[in-house]
Write an enzyme that holds these catalytic residues in place. Structure first.
Site, mmCIF file in Angstrom:
data_model
loop_
_atom_site.group_PDB
_atom_site.id
_atom_site.type_symbol
_atom_site.label_atom_id
_atom_site.label_comp_id
_atom_site.label_asym_id
_atom_site.label_seq_id
_atom_site.Cartn_x
_atom_site.Cartn_y
_atom_site.Cartn_z
ATOM 1 N N GLY A 38 -72.346 26.321 48.120
ATOM 2 C CA GLY A 38 -71.302 26.125 47.103
ATOM 3 C C GLY A 38 -70.585 27.436 46.822
ATOM 4 N N ASP A 49 -75.378 28.745 40.143
ATOM 5 C CA ASP A 49 -76.671 28.268 39.632
ATOM 6 C C ASP A 49 -77.615 29.397 39.207
ATOM 7 O OD1 ASP A 49 -75.890 25.720 40.021
ATOM 8 O OD2 ASP A 49 -77.226 25.281 41.701
ATOM 9 N N ARG A 73 -78.418 12.884 6.282
ATOM 10 C CA ARG A 73 -78.209 14.079 5.436
ATOM 11 C C ARG A 73 -76.746 14.510 5.425
ATOM 12 N NH1 ARG A 73 -82.277 16.324 8.599
ATOM 13 N NH2 ARG A 73 -80.717 17.749 9.431
ATOM 14 N N ARG A 131 -68.287 12.445 16.043
ATOM 15 C CA ARG A 131 -68.948 11.752 17.162
ATOM 16 C C ARG A 131 -70.053 12.605 17.774
ATOM 17 N NH1 ARG A 131 -63.497 9.846 20.294
ATOM 18 N NH2 ARG A 131 -63.433 7.714 19.491
ATOM 19 N N GLY A 181 -80.063 28.174 48.937
ATOM 20 C CA GLY A 181 -80.070 27.448 50.217
ATOM 21 C C GLY A 181 -79.562 28.337 51.348
ATOM 22 N N ARG A 235 -69.951 9.817 23.215
ATOM 23 C CA ARG A 235 -69.110 9.927 24.409
ATOM 24 C C ARG A 235 -69.782 10.842 25.431
ATOM 25 N NH1 ARG A 235 -66.687 6.338 22.272
ATOM 26 N NH2 ARG A 235 -64.468 6.240 21.778
ATOM 27 N N GLU A 256 -77.199 18.582 35.316
ATOM 28 C CA GLU A 256 -77.086 17.420 36.227
ATOM 29 C C GLU A 256 -78.401 17.084 36.924
ATOM 30 O OE1 GLU A 256 -74.648 18.142 39.703
ATOM 31 O OE2 GLU A 256 -75.409 20.166 39.881
HETATM 32 O O1 F6P Z 1 -73.418 25.572 44.402
HETATM 33 C C1 F6P Z 1 -74.273 25.058 43.473
HETATM 34 C C2 F6P Z 1 -73.760 23.714 42.987
HETATM 35 O O2 F6P Z 1 -72.523 23.863 42.314
HETATM 36 C C3 F6P Z 1 -74.763 22.984 42.126
HETATM 37 O O3 F6P Z 1 -74.730 23.383 40.789
HETATM 38 C C4 F6P Z 1 -74.345 21.558 42.350
HETATM 39 O O4 F6P Z 1 -75.426 20.680 42.163
HETATM 40 C C5 F6P Z 1 -73.914 21.535 43.787
HETATM 41 O O5 F6P Z 1 -73.530 22.847 44.097
HETATM 42 C C6 F6P Z 1 -72.801 20.579 44.111
HETATM 43 O O6 F6P Z 1 -72.598 20.610 45.471
HETATM 44 P P1 F6P Z 1 -71.369 19.953 46.213
HETATM 45 O O7 F6P Z 1 -70.134 20.713 45.835
HETATM 46 O O8 F6P Z 1 -71.696 20.104 47.665
HETATM 47 O O9 F6P Z 1 -71.294 18.542 45.740
#
Ligand code: F6P
Length: 321
Positions: free
Chosen positions: A13, A130, A214, A165, A106, A246, A225
């Site tokens: 990413g 991350d 209250r 909300r 990764g 929401r 996520e």
């Molecule tokens: O690079 C990290 C990240 O942004 C994570 O936070 C997220 O889960 C993932 O990449 C999303 O990956 P992609 O853009 O391949 O859907």
């Protein structure tokens, strides 16, 4: 062996500040009389021999840009022997002595495997929203992503308060609650759900109903996520409390945008440090920031699961609510 040629790639990413890191690697490499290749689309480009020599001008005007001029990709095929061999052929054919890999957990797993299986010297530069590199306090891009998410939370707070909300806001972090904890703390949010900690929705809803009696009128609950989906949590809260709830998923907006001063400065310093490290013969290492200093850590250690100070931060969020 004297190092003459290096190659740089970005993979996984993208993270804001990757371009600044590329700029530093290229210009510090040239300053040290190295030839510097840019590989396109990460490991995919190495496999398909998509690379070109970069010069001083190749990295002009990119210091302030999010994303990566070299492009990036996910490349699960790189785990196979066949594709690693193809990448190795590109390295040999172009006489590349060291590979600089800009990315997150990764990406470093792949770099470590490439070194182990093909003996290609790799230096990793920690860059990921991350903040998931073990032994490193902060990665390139994480500060920018947190600020982007925080600014969205501030906006949500306005409407949450005005319309009385509950909002459930989903932030990125597949296996890490780092962004969620930071924005929940900095955004004054009422609760946070992260992969590193079990949560109890019933007791959370109980707290919401009590607070409501209250006179408390709005809540923001941040969800990483990797722990749950905002839509599901919002629906359950709505059902359990009968209070209007929401869901907002911030998604990929957290990955883009101009890198903050901190992300840029970190990227430039680490890019330069990576070149120093490879010139002195370091390999199979990642560079990053720890306790305010630039350090190297073995890639094997960098890819282990990073521990967050979860309990302290979570308790602080609850005390400050
Ligand atoms: O690079 C990290 C990240 O942004 C994570 O936070 C997220 O889960 C993932 O990449 C999303 O990956 P992609 O853009 O391949 O859907």
């Amino acid at each position: 062996m004297a190092i003459k040629r290096i190659a740089v790639l970005t993979t996984g990413g993208d993270a804001p500040g990757m371009n600044a890191a590329i700029r530093a690697v290229v210009r510090c490499g040239l300053y040290n009389k190295l030839e510097v290749f840019g590989v396109y689309r990460g490991w995919v480009g190495l496999i398909n021999e998509e690379l070109s020599l970069l010069n001083h001008r190749s990295v002009s005007g990119i210091i302030n840009l999010g994303g990566t001029i070299l492009k990036t990709a996910r490349c699960p095929e790189f785990q196979t022997k066949e594709y690693k061999e193809r990448a190795y052929n590109t390295i040999k054919k172009n006489s590349i002595d060291v590979l600089v890999v800009i990315g997150g957990n990764g990406s470093f797993e792949a770099a470590h495997a490439f070194y182990k299986d093909c003996r290609v010297p790799c230096i990793g530069i920690s860059a990921s929203i991350d903040n998931d590199i073990n032994g490193i306090d902060v990665t390139i891009g994480s500060d920018t992503a947190i600020n982007t998410a925080l600014s969205a939370i501030d906006n949500i707070r306005d409407t949450a308060t005005s319309m009385e909300r509950i909002f459930v806001v989903e932030v990125m972090g597949r296996e890490s609650g780092h962004i969620a904890l930071s924005v929940a703390l900095g955004g004054g949010c009422e609760d946070v759900i992260i992969p590193e900690k079990e949560y109890n929705l019933e007791s959370m809803c109980h707290g919401i109903v009590e607070g409501n009696l209250r006179g408390k009128i709005s809540w923001i609950i941040v969800v990483a996520e990797g722990a749950a989906r905002a839509d599901d949590i919002a629906k359950q809260i709505n059902d359990m409390t009968s209070l209007e709830t929401r869901a907002v998923t911030l998604g990929h907006i957290q990955r883009g945008g101009r890198p903050t001063a901190f992300s840029r400065e970190l990227a430039l310093n680490l890019g330069s440090f990576a070149v120093d490290c490879l010139l002195r013969g370091d390999k199979d290492k990642a560079v990053g920031l720890r306790d305010g200093k630039m350090v190297t850590v073995d890639l094997e250690f960098a890819i282990k699961k990073k521990k967050l100070d979860v309990d302290r931060l979570y308790n602080l969020i609850k005390i400050l609510t």
